[in-house]
Scaffold this active site. Structure first.
Site: not given
Ligand code: FPP
Length: 240
Positions: A26, A74
């Site tokens: 996150d 998501n």
């Molecule tokens: C949460 O942070 C993250 C996600 C929903 C996506 C995670 C995906 C990746 C790291 C990329 C692809 C993965 C791999 C395994 C190659 P957020 O977007 O909710 O962050 P925020 O709370 O700061 O908005």
């Protein structure tokens, strides 16, 4: 691993690292926002952080690493952000087999892959199939994954099997995580202190480690800190 980081947890030294670490990656969006970048740039940095973490965990003897890449919720994100995450997954999978081979690591997916773009789905299945004989450790990517969804699907599969005699072990065998030991440690960077529908069954006895550091900045030192916190805890599993 960053060149200047010497682990205090090198394989062979004691205490043993957790056998299985689960991570909620996150804080990518906020990481990007602070730099005036689009959210997808945050996910790209998050994907890089994941690669580094997988390599590091392997090097210190963690057998299983499970990461939350995309939840069943998501899909509600803006279309371009969803497409960006799918692109990053493809990019990772295109390069993954070399790393997995070098590190003798299996790749596995938890989640319903059917709604994914067909090419990505095929790449996931292909990477899982081609790495299944590797014996050095396992990385699980949770993709279109939700903890409640997993439990409901497991119950349906159990029913479709004719409702065999049921106990916790039998039920575990119907989950995506069948055969994988439960996580010992959950790491959630990014400042939130909730589980967010992640591994609801499997985290029953996991130690929880929450950190304000955003996932793209969660480097080897932060992993060491999380593991040190884990070692400082007294796991009693309901005993005294
Ligand atoms: C949460 O942070 C993250 C996600 C929903 C996506 C995670 C995906 C990746 C790291 C990329 C692809 C993965 C791999 C395994 C190659 P957020 O977007 O909710 O962050 P925020 O709370 O700061 O908005």
């Amino acid at each position: 691993m960053s060149a200047d980081h010497t682990s205090t947890l090198a394989e062979g030294s004691s205490p043993r690292p957790p056998r299985h670490i689960a991570v909620i990656m996150d804080g990518n969006g906020r990481w990007a926002k602070r730099r005036g970048l689009p959210r997808t740039a945050g996910h790209a940095a998050g994907a890089e952080s994941f690669r580094r973490a997988a390599k590091y965990c392997r090097s210190i003897g963690v057998e299983y690493l499970t990461v939350y890449a995309f939840s069943t919720e998501n899909w509600r994100r803006p279309e371009d952000e969803v497409a960006g995450i799918m692109r990053l997954l493809k990019k990772y999978l295109l390069e993954a087999l070399d790393d997995l081979t070098a590190e003798n690591t299996r790749l596995h997916f938890f989640g319903d892959l059917t709604p994914l773009p067909p090419e990505l789905r095929k790449m996931c299945l292909d990477c899982a199939e081609r790495s299944k004989g590797f014996t050095g450790g396992q990385v699980n990517i949770c993709l279109n994954y939700g903890g409640r969804d997993e439990i409901v699907r497991a119950a349906r599969r159990w029913a479709a099997d004719g409702c065999p005699a049921l106990d916790e072990d039998v039920f575990s065998g119907y989950l995506y995580s069948a055969g994988v030991p439960d996580p010992d440690l959950l790491i959630r960077p990014g400042g939130e202190t909730r589980i967010s529908n992640y591994l609801l069954w499997q985290l029953a006895y996991a130690e929880m480690y929450f950190s304000d550091v955003l996932w793209p900045d969660f480097d080897e030192r932060e992993i060491d800190r999380a593991i040190a916190a884990y070692h400082s805890r007294d796991r009693r599993y309901g005993g005294v």
